[in-house]
Enzyme design. Structure first.
Site, PDB file in Angstrom:
ATOM      1  N   GLU A 266     -10.939   4.655  -0.939  1.00  0.00           N
ATOM      2  CA  GLU A 266     -11.431   4.935   0.415  1.00  0.00           C
ATOM      3  C   GLU A 266     -12.235   6.240   0.459  1.00  0.00           C
ATOM      4  OE1 GLU A 266      -8.429   4.032  -0.470  1.00  0.00           O
ATOM      5  OE2 GLU A 266      -6.939   5.526   0.031  1.00  0.00           O
TER       6      GLU A 266
ATOM      7  N   ASP B  19       0.846  -1.193   0.000  1.00  0.00           N
ATOM      8  CA  ASP B  19       0.000   0.000   0.000  1.00  0.00           C
ATOM      9  C   ASP B  19       0.883   1.244   0.000  1.00  0.00           C
ATOM     10  OD1 ASP B  19      -2.640   1.350   2.147  1.00  0.00           O
ATOM     11  OD2 ASP B  19      -2.345   1.448  -0.041  1.00  0.00           O
TER      12      ASP B  19
ATOM     13  N   LYS C  14       2.870   3.270  -5.921  1.00  0.00           N
ATOM     14  CA  LYS C  14       2.376   2.297  -6.899  1.00  0.00           C
ATOM     15  C   LYS C  14       3.472   1.879  -7.869  1.00  0.00           C
ATOM     16  CE  LYS C  14      -0.828   3.287  -4.382  1.00  0.00           C
ATOM     17  NZ  LYS C  14      -0.829   2.488  -3.133  1.00  0.00           N
TER      18      LYS C  14
ATOM     19  N   ASP D 230      -3.208  -2.918  -2.550  1.00  0.00           N
ATOM     20  CA  ASP D 230      -4.264  -1.913  -2.611  1.00  0.00           C
ATOM     21  C   ASP D 230      -4.102  -1.093  -3.899  1.00  0.00           C
ATOM     22  OD1 ASP D 230      -5.260   1.013  -0.687  1.00  0.00           O
ATOM     23  OD2 ASP D 230      -6.467  -0.402  -1.828  1.00  0.00           O
ATOM     24  N   ASN D 231      -5.169  -0.457  -4.333  1.00  0.00           N
ATOM     25  CA  ASN D 231      -5.133   0.556  -5.400  1.00  0.00           C
ATOM     26  C   ASN D 231      -4.733   0.039  -6.767  1.00  0.00           C
ATOM     27  OD1 ASN D 231      -3.548   2.246  -2.781  1.00  0.00           O
ATOM     28  ND2 ASN D 231      -5.640   2.723  -3.394  1.00  0.00           N
TER      29      ASN D 231
HETATM   30  O1  LIG Z   1      -0.184   7.022  -2.658  1.00  0.00           O
HETATM   31  C1  LIG Z   1      -0.937   6.173  -2.124  1.00  0.00           C
HETATM   32  N1  LIG Z   1      -0.409   5.218  -1.323  1.00  0.00           N
HETATM   33  C2  LIG Z   1      -1.193   4.283  -0.724  1.00  0.00           C
HETATM   34  N2  LIG Z   1      -2.518   4.227  -0.891  1.00  0.00           N
HETATM   35  C3  LIG Z   1      -3.128   5.193  -1.648  1.00  0.00           C
HETATM   36  C4  LIG Z   1      -4.525   5.163  -1.785  1.00  0.00           C
HETATM   37  O2  LIG Z   1      -5.216   4.178  -1.147  1.00  0.00           O
HETATM   38  C5  LIG Z   1      -5.181   6.104  -2.558  1.00  0.00           C
HETATM   39  C6  LIG Z   1      -4.436   7.104  -3.218  1.00  0.00           C
HETATM   40  C7  LIG Z   1      -5.156   8.114  -4.020  1.00  0.00           C
HETATM   41  C8  LIG Z   1      -6.460   7.881  -4.431  1.00  0.00           C
HETATM   42  C9  LIG Z   1      -7.140   8.834  -5.157  1.00  0.00           C
HETATM   43  C10 LIG Z   1      -6.532  10.024  -5.487  1.00  0.00           C
HETATM   44  F1  LIG Z   1      -7.208  10.967  -6.192  1.00  0.00           F
HETATM   45  C11 LIG Z   1      -5.222  10.272  -5.084  1.00  0.00           C
HETATM   46  C12 LIG Z   1      -4.526   9.302  -4.349  1.00  0.00           C
HETATM   47  C13 LIG Z   1      -3.038   7.138  -3.084  1.00  0.00           C
HETATM   48  C14 LIG Z   1      -2.384   6.189  -2.307  1.00  0.00           C
HETATM   49 MG   LIG Z   2      -3.917   2.591  -0.586  1.00  0.00          MG
END
Ligand SMILES: O=c1[nH]cnc2c(O)cc(-c3ccc(F)cc3)cc12
Ligand SMILES: [Mg+2]
Length: 212
Positions: free
Chosen positions: A199, A141, A144, A169-170
């Protein structure tokens, strides 16, 4: 200032959650981040999928890549069997400091070892510095663009074995296309996709499980 939102999340938890109650801390992080300020915790919807996959694995040695404020570390630590060891790696010192305080407030500091630094530096040292032979469960997590290189690093360091589970995740948003392509086509992993949402939003996302 970097880390300001994370300090506000911690302060909200300390003012409103029940000290020593990890679920209360998790619930209050979700409450703050869904109502006040969005933050990149795995969140409640994907958190339930994490819980389910973790319980199915029942691991002895757990590794998390990307601690952030400690939200998923708390979800995992609540489910750890007494003999298990759990390491979580966080590159950002401000996040690591917030996570330490969050985890201490929740009463789980003895269950979680936060390793501050880069996965690139720490993963090759897990065996020599921490006595890790194999990792049973990896929750990815973090950045990416590190998912694939860190998967290959775990493989090359001999830390994965038959039965090891990767959960990322993601994989839809922000996305990890090179990682997905690799785990789904390498022939080494049995993959399962768990559709969900980013989330606290209605933006489609997913978790991907890869079992060796
Ligand atoms: O950078 C991230 N690390 C870990 N988890 C993430 C995560 O769950 C969501 C996002 C994220 C989601 C939408 C957005 F518009 C911008 C960033 C980034 C990370
Ligand atoms: Mg994440």
């Amino acid at each position: 200032m970097a880390g300001e939102k994370e300090h506000r999340i911690l302060e909200f938890v300390k003012q409103n959650a029940v000290s020593g109650d990890p679920q209360s801390v998790v619930d209050h992080i979700d409450k703050y981040c869904s109502q006040k300020e969005w933050a990149m915790n795995v969140g409640d919807e994907k958190g339930l999928i994490l819980d389910k996959v973790f319980k199915e694995t029942n691991p002895s040695l757990v590794l998390e890549l990307g601690t952030y404020c400690g939200y998923s570390a708390l979800r995992i630590a609540q489910l750890l069997k007494p003999s298990a060891r759990f390491f979580t790696i966080e590159i950002n010192p401000v996040n690591a400091a917030v996570a330490r305080k969050m985890i201490e407030f929740a009463g789980l500091k003895d269950k979680i070892e936060i390793l501050e630094g880069s996965t690139e530096h720490i993963i090759p040292r897990l065996r020599t510095d921490y006595g890790v032979v194999h990792v049973d469960f990896v929750f990815m997590d973090h950045f990416k663009d590190r998912y694939l290189v860190d998967t290959k690093l775990l493989e090359d360091c001999g830390l994965l074995k038959k039965g090891s589970v990767l959960l990322a995740d993601n994989v839809v948003y922000p996305g990890a296309p090179d990682f997905l392509e690799y785990v789904r086509t390498s022939g080494c992993y049995d993959c399962t996709n768990y559709p969900a949402h980013v989330e606290y939003t209605d933006q489609p996302d997913a978790l991907e499980k890869g079992c060796i």
